[in-house]
Design a protein around this motif. Structure first.
Motif, short mmCIF file in Angstrom:
data_model
loop_
_atom_site.label_atom_id
_atom_site.label_comp_id
_atom_site.label_asym_id
_atom_site.label_seq_id
_atom_site.Cartn_x
_atom_site.Cartn_y
_atom_site.Cartn_z
N ALA A 353 0.88 -1.20 0.19
CA ALA A 353 0.07 0.05 0.00
C ALA A 353 0.83 1.08 0.02
CB ALA A 353 -0.97 0.08 1.19
N LEU A 354 0.18 2.29 -0.71
CA LEU A 354 1.01 3.56 -0.52
C LEU A 354 0.25 4.74 0.54
CD1 LEU A 354 3.15 5.42 -2.23
CD2 LEU A 354 1.23 5.95 -3.55
N LEU A 355 1.01 5.21 1.21
CA LEU A 355 0.56 6.15 2.26
C LEU A 355 1.30 7.54 2.20
CD1 LEU A 355 -1.81 6.40 4.31
CD2 LEU A 355 -0.16 6.00 6.09
N THR A 356 0.57 8.80 1.57
CA THR A 356 1.37 9.68 1.73
C THR A 356 0.63 10.87 2.32
OG1 THR A 356 0.63 10.60 -0.26
CG2 THR A 356 2.55 9.25 -0.78
N GLY A 357 0.90 12.09 2.46
CA GLY A 357 0.26 13.15 3.17
C GLY A 357 -0.85 13.56 2.08
N ARG A 365 -7.82 6.61 5.66
CA ARG A 365 -8.48 5.89 6.56
C ARG A 365 -8.43 4.24 6.21
NH1 ARG A 365 -13.67 6.91 6.44
NH2 ARG A 365 -13.24 9.08 5.83
N ASP A 366 -8.68 3.95 4.94
CA ASP A 366 -8.77 2.57 4.37
C ASP A 366 -7.40 1.89 4.82
OD1 ASP A 366 -10.01 0.38 3.03
OD2 ASP A 366 -8.66 0.90 1.43
N VAL A 367 -6.32 2.55 4.44
CA VAL A 367 -5.14 2.04 4.45
C VAL A 367 -4.70 1.92 5.75
CG1 VAL A 367 -2.60 2.48 4.31
CG2 VAL A 367 -4.08 3.06 2.17
N GLN A 368 -4.97 2.85 6.87
CA GLN A 368 -4.77 2.74 8.09
C GLN A 368 -5.58 1.50 8.88
OE1 GLN A 368 -5.35 6.39 10.31
NE2 GLN A 368 -3.99 7.60 9.17
N GLU A 369 -6.61 1.24 8.34
CA GLU A 369 -7.22 0.26 8.88
C GLU A 369 -6.55 -1.14 8.61
OE1 GLU A 369 -11.54 0.62 7.79
OE2 GLU A 369 -11.70 2.24 8.86
N LYS A 370 -6.36 -1.00 7.18
CA LYS A 370 -5.59 -2.66 6.91
C LYS A 370 -4.09 -2.47 7.67
CE LYS A 370 -8.14 -3.10 2.72
NZ LYS A 370 -8.14 -2.79 1.29
N LEU A 371 -3.62 -1.54 7.77
CA LEU A 371 -2.27 -1.79 8.45
C LEU A 371 -2.61 -2.24 9.84
CD1 LEU A 371 -0.25 1.67 7.37
CD2 LEU A 371 0.17 -0.94 6.93
N LEU A 372 -3.66 -1.79 10.47
CA LEU A 372 -3.97 -2.00 11.86
C LEU A 372 -4.45 -3.77 11.87
CD1 LEU A 372 -3.91 -0.93 14.80
CD2 LEU A 372 -6.13 -0.30 14.50
N SER A 373 -5.04 -4.09 10.87
CA SER A 373 -5.53 -5.45 10.92
C SER A 373 -4.61 -6.29 10.32
CB SER A 373 -7.05 -5.58 10.03
OG SER A 373 -6.73 -5.06 8.67
N GLY A 374 -3.74 -6.14 9.48
CA GLY A 374 -2.67 -6.93 9.06
C GLY A 374 -2.92 -7.29 7.76
N GLU A 375 -3.89 -6.48 7.11
CA GLU A 375 -4.35 -6.87 5.76
C GLU A 375 -3.19 -6.16 4.77
OE1 GLU A 375 -8.60 -6.56 4.87
OE2 GLU A 375 -8.33 -5.80 6.73
N ILE A 376 -2.36 -5.23 5.35
CA ILE A 376 -1.42 -4.76 4.51
C ILE A 376 0.07 -5.22 4.67
CG2 ILE A 376 -0.13 -2.80 3.65
CD1 ILE A 376 -2.79 -1.58 3.51
N ASP A 377 0.89 -5.74 3.99
CA ASP A 377 2.25 -6.32 4.41
C ASP A 377 3.22 -5.26 4.35
OD1 ASP A 377 1.30 -9.13 4.62
OD2 ASP A 377 1.17 -9.23 2.57
N GLY A 388 1.16 10.18 14.15
CA GLY A 388 0.54 9.46 15.45
C GLY A 388 -0.74 8.47 15.17
N SER A 389 -1.34 9.12 14.08
CA SER A 389 -2.59 8.30 13.95
C SER A 389 -2.47 6.77 13.09
CB SER A 389 -3.62 9.08 12.88
OG SER A 389 -2.85 9.67 11.86
N VAL A 390 -1.19 6.58 12.63
CA VAL A 390 -0.97 5.55 11.88
C VAL A 390 -0.40 4.28 13.04
CG1 VAL A 390 0.50 4.58 9.93
CG2 VAL A 390 -0.16 6.88 9.81
N ALA A 391 -1.00 3.34 12.83
CA ALA A 391 -0.44 2.10 13.88
C ALA A 391 -0.58 0.94 13.02
CB ALA A 391 -1.47 2.15 14.89
N PHE A 392 0.41 0.10 13.29
CA PHE A 392 0.65 -1.23 12.58
C PHE A 392 0.24 -2.07 13.62
CE2 PHE A 392 3.54 1.85 10.73
CZ PHE A 392 3.62 1.31 9.16
N ARG A 393 -0.13 -3.50 12.74
CA ARG A 393 -0.54 -4.66 13.81
C ARG A 393 0.83 -5.11 14.28
NH1 ARG A 393 -0.58 -10.06 13.54
NH2 ARG A 393 -0.02 -10.09 11.24
N ASP A 394 1.93 -5.49 13.47
CA ASP A 394 3.23 -6.09 14.06
C ASP A 394 4.24 -5.39 12.79
OD1 ASP A 394 5.12 -7.38 14.83
OD2 ASP A 394 4.34 -9.35 14.06
#
Ligand code: ADP
Ligand code: MG
Length: 700
Positions: A353-357, A365-377, A388-394
């Motif tokens: 996934a790509l995430l820029t300002g 929001r979509d990318v952030q959710e997927k980073l948190l759920s681990g659907e994006i590697d 701050g708003s960006v969180a990763f599952r692992d």
């Protein structure tokens, strides 16, 4: 807590005689980076003289040469005072066995002169002699004393760098008092090491540079300067080693993998890896397999193929189920990384996934959710990734591209997004070894030393802007034969408006002269506009791209074979080399044209020469260091080594290596700095302002 023994050195400069609030403010601005805290006695003491005046030079009046600084033993003859109200200077004549001299004073204080130069008496006078109409004279002598006071004259008088409003006498007076306050400090050096080098103690060395016995005492090679430089380097290396130990202590995760995913990625490449790509990948694999965090710098000249190495590392971590992130310094680069990795990732089954300002709120929001759920590697992006708003599952591995654009703090902060995050820093700036050590500390380093096979050399030529038409017509021929051309215009902050206009003009001129559309990309465009311009050029809809230096780093259009750099004289060496690296990426020979506006200054002219002579990034970096000083290579403005006041990149490179080994050994033996030497080393860290590192000790 700061050891109390250091208190006298941490007193504000205004506590020194002759330094009031105004001078204190001046000194703070001049000597420190931090205007919020008044400069200290230590700040003043670390301001070293750059030369000395030898007041032992006593040739006699007749043998004093024009411009010499001499000390004369004279008999005062008579005063020639100008009439009151006249602007004429006040003159005093004096003589010795060899001849006669006139002391000259403008705006004189008569009573003072009469007292200091009593007619018919002997005086010792020191200052600069100038011959004027075959007569020696001395305007405003530096010193005048009676024969009984002769001892109070300095013999070798240190000369300090000054700033507007700071008088040399004021500085010397303050320093004189500061020197008297230097405390005796516990020795932090290894005794054998100190003995071998014939080094004095820290305080003796500091006194020695301010009160030199010989001119040579101020040389970078003198034992006293070496001792102080070593102390400064040791403080910095120890601090970096503490940070590193702390990061390691937080624990890394041993990535046990079969390497399948990595193999798939490599197999999907349309080319063979170079030998140094292979070596780097296996060095990184070894790091990842260990239960300590990886802190590795991947250094490789432009076009050496760092991205592939990064992707292999990411694959290794992703195979274990963790996530990876790749941070690029600009929007364009992030997009480009994303585009170039997409096919490979799809083949290997890596969810990218790509995430820029600049993303829409929804995409974000979509990318952030997927980073948190681990659907994006794997997330590729700009610094937006680490807000701050960006969180990763692992999050397991962070790759930072083109590190020199980011601060060291950002680098440390981003690894806080996960547990035991491994860090790989990629840099295209071929930073010389000394600077790697000062700015990155004890990082492990992998180097890409060979270029991918089949690369054709880049021919570099320079030409005056007077030949613009000729160059444009050659560009025309080149694109007729199917080549692609970058045309770079400079953009400097101070004259941004003018430069932007110049870019626009150049774009129009080229479109007209070439009779076809030309792409334009500059920093004031929106991300979409830039992207559209890049894509048109990449895809071949246009054959010429006019750009400001936004394309400086990393942009990859392998079939571009010509780069014209306009106003090449305005660019630094490192930047020119980066720009040149945009071509020579495919299998066709390439050309770099350095268009300059004469007449060229000395530095600009040596830069262009070096560019014509070599393509070797490391050589260029070394030359750059010589021409501009280390600060600019790393993007800071100071000269010398950034953040250092005494140590110097060129003269003290070997000390740096020793300090690094020393720091490592110290922490091996005494990780908490608890021994007697450890206590002394804590004082050293405070002394050179590296005490943040001590907080790590307490925490750990
Ligand atoms: P840089 O080190 O400047 O970041 P890149 O990773 O962008 O370099 O690689 C530059 C170009 O070289 C890319 O087009 C990439 O696909 C290609 N490349 C990388 N490694 C090799 C290789 N071993 N053989 C041939 N081409 C390669
Ligand atoms: Mg790159």
């Amino acid at each position: 807590m700061r050891p109390p023994v250091l208190d006298p050195l941490f007193a504000p400069v205004s506590s020194l005689p002759g330094i009031g609030p105004k001078i204190a403010k001046l000194l703070t601005g001049f000597l420190t980076q931090n205007p919020d805290r008044e400069a200290t006695v230590a700040d003043l003491l670390f301001h070293l003289p750059h030369s000395v005046i030898d007041r032992r030079h006593k040739p006699g009046i007749a043998y004093s040469e024009n411009g010499d600084i001499v000390t004369l033993d004279v008999m005062i003859d008579r005063h020639q005072a100008p009439p009151r109200g006249s602007k004429a200077p006040y003159k005093i004549t004096a003589f010795d066995d060899t001849g006669q001299i006139t002391f000259v004073f403008f705006h004189p204080r008569r009573d003072w002169l009469e007292k200091m130069f009593p007619a018919g008496e002997r005086r010792i006078v020191s200052g600069k002699v100038e011959w004027f109409n075959s007569q020696p004279q001395m305007v405003h002598p530096d010193y005048v004393v009676s024969p009984e006071e002769a001892d109070s004259l300095p013999t070798l008088e240190p000369v300090y760098p000054l700033t507007a409003g700071l008088a040399s006498k004021t500085l010397q007076k303050g320093l004189g008092a500061a020197i008297d306050r230097i405390p005796h400090l516990p020795e932090w050096l290894d005794a054998a090491h100190q003995r071998r080098n014939h080094w004095q103690s820290f305080s003796e060395a500091l006194v020695q540079v301010h009160k030199p016995d010989e001119r040579q005492d101020l040389d970078p090679e003198s034992p006293c300067v070496q001792r102080l430089a070593y102390d400064e380097l040791l403080a910095s290396q120890l601090a970096l080693a503490l940070v590193r130990a702390q990061m390691r202590q937080l624990g890394g995760i041993a990535r046990a993998t079969t390497g399948t995913l990595q193999k798939e990625v490599i197999a999907a490449l349309p080319f063979e890896l170079t030998a140094s790509q292979q070596t780097s990948i296996s060095e990184i694999n070894d790091d990842l397999a260990k239960p300590v965090r990886m802190l590795r710098l991947l250094q490789g000249d432009v076009g050496s193929g760092k991205t592939v190495v990064a992707l292999s590392a990411l694959a290794q971590v992703i195979e274990t189920g963790a996530q990876g992130a790749l941070m690029a310094p600009t929007e364009i680069l992030a997009r480009q990384h994303y585009a170039s990795m997409l096919t490979l990732c799809e083949k290997a089954g890596i969810r990218l996934a790509l995430l820029t300002g600049k993303d829409s709120a929804k995409t974000r929001r979509d990318v952030q959710e997927k980073l948190l759920s681990g659907e994006i590697d794997l997330a590729v992006g700009t610094h937006a990734l680490f807000q701050g708003s960006v969180a990763f599952r692992d999050l397991g591995l962070v790759v930072v591209d083109e590190q020199h654009r980011f601060g060291v703090h950002q680098r440390l902060a981003l690894s806080a997004k996960g547990r035991g995050v491994d860090v790989l820093v990629m840099t295209a700036t071929p930073i010389p070894r000394t600077l790697v050590l000062t700015s990155f500390g004890d990082m492990d380093v992998s180097r890409l030393t060979d270029k991918p096979a089949g690369r054709k050399p880049i021919t570099t030529v320079s030409a005056s802007l007077d030949r613009l038409e000729e160059i444009i017509s050659r560009v025309g021929n080149a694109i007729q034969s199917g080549q692609k051309v970058y045309w770079i215009c400079p953009l400097v902050e101070e004259s941004e408006k003018i430069d932007l206009a110049a870019v626009g003009d150049r774009h129009r001129v080229l479109e007209q002269a070439l009779g076809q559309p030309v792409s334009l990309v500059h920093g004031r465009m929106t991300a979409d506009e830039k992207e559209a311009g890049m894509q048109a050029f990449k895809g071949g809809d246009t054959r010429v791209l006019v750009a400001t230096t936004v394309i400086e780093v990393g942009v990859d259009v392998p079939d571009a074979t010509i780069i014209v750099i306009e106003h090449a004289e305005r660019f630094g060496l490192a930047q020119l080399h980066q720009l040149r690296g945009r071509v020579g990426r495919g299998d066709k020979p390439s050309t770099c044209v350095l268009l300059f506006k004469g007449p060229l200054g000395e530095t600009a002219s040596s830069r262009l020469n070096i560019m014509r002579q070599t393509n070797d990034g490391f050589l260029i970096a070394e030359e750059d260091l010589k021409l501009r000083g280390g600060g600019e290579i790393l993007g800071t403005r100071q000269s010398g080594m950034p953040g250092f006041r005494i140590a110097d990149a060129e003269s003290h490179a070997d000390l740096m290596e020793t300090a690094r080994d020393d720091a490592r050994l110290i922490l091996d033996k005494d990780p908490q700095l608890k021994s007697e030497r450890g206590e002394a080393l804590r004082a050293l860290l405070y002394l050179f302002g590296r005490d943040e590192a001590i907080a790590l000790l307490r925490a750990g």
